[in-house]
Structure formats: C-alpha cells, structure tokens
Design an enzyme around this catalytic site. Structure first.
Site, PDB file in Angstrom:
ATOM      1  N   LYS A 160      -7.290   8.204  -1.302  1.00  0.00           N
ATOM      2  CA  LYS A 160      -8.717   8.524  -0.873  1.00  0.00           C
ATOM      3  C   LYS A 160      -9.222   9.597  -1.432  1.00  0.00           C
ATOM      4  CE  LYS A 160      -7.988   6.595   3.853  1.00  0.00           C
ATOM      5  NZ  LYS A 160      -6.642   6.225   3.970  1.00  0.00           N
TER       6      LYS A 160
ATOM      7  N   THR B 111     -13.129  15.061 -11.655  1.00  0.00           N
ATOM      8  CA  THR B 111     -12.082  15.231 -11.327  1.00  0.00           C
ATOM      9  C   THR B 111     -11.610  13.776 -10.857  1.00  0.00           C
ATOM     10  OG1 THR B 111     -12.192  17.657 -10.734  1.00  0.00           O
ATOM     11  CG2 THR B 111     -10.406  16.366  -9.701  1.00  0.00           C
TER      12      THR B 111
ATOM     13  N   GLY C 165       0.551  -2.354   8.657  1.00  0.00           N
ATOM     14  CA  GLY C 165       2.011  -1.433   8.828  1.00  0.00           C
ATOM     15  C   GLY C 165       2.803  -1.861   9.665  1.00  0.00           C
ATOM     16  N   ARG C 166       2.514  -1.300  10.767  1.00  0.00           N
ATOM     17  CA  ARG C 166       3.653  -1.445  11.943  1.00  0.00           C
ATOM     18  C   ARG C 166       4.070  -2.750  12.128  1.00  0.00           C
ATOM     19  NH1 ARG C 166       1.023   3.781  14.978  1.00  0.00           N
ATOM     20  NH2 ARG C 166      -0.635   2.780  13.633  1.00  0.00           N
TER      21      ARG C 166
ATOM     22  N   LYS D  33       0.901  -1.283  -0.146  1.00  0.00           N
ATOM     23  CA  LYS D  33       0.041  -0.055   0.022  1.00  0.00           C
ATOM     24  C   LYS D  33       0.946   1.271   0.105  1.00  0.00           C
ATOM     25  CE  LYS D  33      -2.528   1.537   3.577  1.00  0.00           C
ATOM     26  NZ  LYS D  33      -2.380   3.149   3.786  1.00  0.00           N
TER      27      LYS D  33
ATOM     28  N   THR E 119     -11.562   5.649  10.811  1.00  0.00           N
ATOM     29  CA  THR E 119     -11.788   5.242  12.125  1.00  0.00           C
ATOM     30  C   THR E 119     -11.538   6.256  13.311  1.00  0.00           C
ATOM     31  OG1 THR E 119      -9.828   4.063  11.775  1.00  0.00           O
ATOM     32  CG2 THR E 119     -11.723   2.620  11.760  1.00  0.00           C
TER      33      THR E 119
END
Ligand code: C5P
Length: 234
Positions: free
Chosen positions: A61, A68, A213-214, A32, A123
């Site tokens: 996002k 557009t 991710g982390r 990602k 979130t």
C-alpha cells in the site's frame, strides 16, 4: 477460468510462508505478501515465493510523493511481482506516476507490467474516523470518488470490500479488475471481518480475485480448505 484465489501469507517468518506456499500452491492462483511478512523477511521472500512458480501480490500500500512511489513500484517490478497496491488517496499524479513506472520498468525488464491496484477507503474506517481526518464523512461516496479518480489516472484495478463490488461494477468500465478481501465460507470462527461474502457470492457480484487469509492459513488442512473454496466456485 483462471484460479481467482489469492492466499494471504499473513505469517511472521519466511519459513512459515514457504511451508504454506508449498502446501497450497496447486490450489490457488497467487500469494499475497503484506507488511508483516515483508518487514520481517525482506524482499528475498518475494524471490523465494516466485521461485516456486507462484504469482505474487505485493500488498505494501504505497502512499508517498509521486517520485518516491514511482521508484518503489519500479523496485517491485524488478522483484517480478504480478500485482501490487498503492493508496488512491495519494492523488491522481501519484497514481499516474505509479502506473507509468510499472509499464516502463516492465518494458525495460522484458516482463509484463504488474497490475497496480488502488486501495480506496480502508474497511477499518467509518464515517467518524473519516471525519476525524478531514475527509467527506460518507464512506460510500468517498469510495466512489477515489475509484473514479483511480480509473481516470490509468489504474487497471482496485481493491474493494465485498459489499462495494456490485456498486463499483455499475460505476466502472468492465475491464477494471476488482480484488476483494473479507471472504468467509461460513465454516470458520468469527473474527474481525464484519462485512463478508462467501467466495461464490463475491465472484457472482463481479470480483475478479479473492484475497483469502485465515480461512486458508488457519485451517487444520490449508490445502483442503483452498481446494474446497475452489470447488465451491465451479
Ligand atoms: O484473514 P483474512 O481473510 O481476513 O485476510 C484478509 C487479508 O486481506 C489480510 O491480509 C488483510 O490485511 C487484507 N485486507 C483486508 N481488508 C482490507 C484490505 C486488506 O482484510 N480492506
């Protein structure tokens, strides 16, 4: 089974992103690229990650007028991404324009259309912050309303929090792909993710893809961390 792990390249430079990509690629299904990396490294980072053979989820996002957003989606398709995000609160017309643009541009470029994923309620929102911007204050109702609108508008997938998966699975057609962040194995330090599930719990609840991710990039050995997560799923 496809490998459902999407490793978030939440790092500030192209060099760090490519190092991480090469290290963990064999153990994950996609990468990602979000606002931080894209804004610092530009569209070239998408090409360089794609050049390694990995699939790319472009998480920018998009939220703008339909014309557009359609053009931004077309640019993303030409970059050869496999998934991308738009905000469902941009409305039905915007979502239809995004999906049509993905399909048409893919056809013109001889590629498969990427999965256009709708983001419902971030979130980071709660009932107070939804009320602040004039939205219905019940987060769950707002998520369901936007998810249904997304599906009616032709989207084939949604991003949702782990704790929304089970309810959305009841509400939506089975073919809708659910992508969920907020995944924690229990082994990492606590951080800003408050509502989490383990990779296995999220898959059992009905997720198709896990954004991680982390727990991968901040691990001492990111490749081993990704492999361990993958083996926890089988
Ligand atoms: O490090 P961590 O596993 O929390 O990373 C999760 C990724 O998913 C980050 O790139 C974050 O921006 C993204 N994300 C999220 N929660 C959302 C939407 C996206 O954590 N609701």
């Amino acid at each position: 089974m496809q490998n459902p792990i999407i490793a978030a390249l939440d790092v500030p430079t192209a060099e760090l992103a490519l190092k991480l990509t090469r290290e963990v690629a064999p153990a994950v299904g996609a990468f990602k690229i979000g606002s931080e990396l894209f804004t610092s490294a530009g569209p070239d980072i998408v090409k360089r990650v794609r050049d390694t053979g990995a699939s790319v989820f472009l998480d920018l996002k998009f939220h703008d007028i339909p014309n557009t957003v359609a053009k931004a989606v077309a640019s993303a398709v030409r970059l050869d991404v496999q998934m991308l995000t738009i905000h469902t609160c941009g409305g039905g017309e915007m979502m239809r324009a995004a999906e049509e643009s993905a399909q048409q541009t893919a056809l013109q470029s001889g590629r498969n259309a990427p999965l256009v994923l709708g983001v419902t309620v971030l979130t980071s929102h709660d009932s107070n912050t939804l009320d602040e911007i004039g939205c219905a204050a019940n987060v769950g109702h707002q998520v369901e309303r936007l998810a249904l609108l997304a599906v009616q508008s032709g989207l084939r997938g949604l991003v949702c929090s782990p704790l929304e998966i089970a309810d959305l699975r009841q509400l939506l057609p089975e073919k809708i792909q659910l992508v969920t962040p907020g995944i924690r194995t229990g082994a990492e330090k606590s951080d800003d993710q408050k509502r989490t599930l383990t990779p296995r719990e999220a898959m059992e609840a009905g997720a198709n893809w896990l954004v991680i991710g982390r727990p991968i990039y901040a691990a001492e050995n990111p490749r081993a961390a990704a492999e361990k997560i993958l083996s926890s799923l089988s």
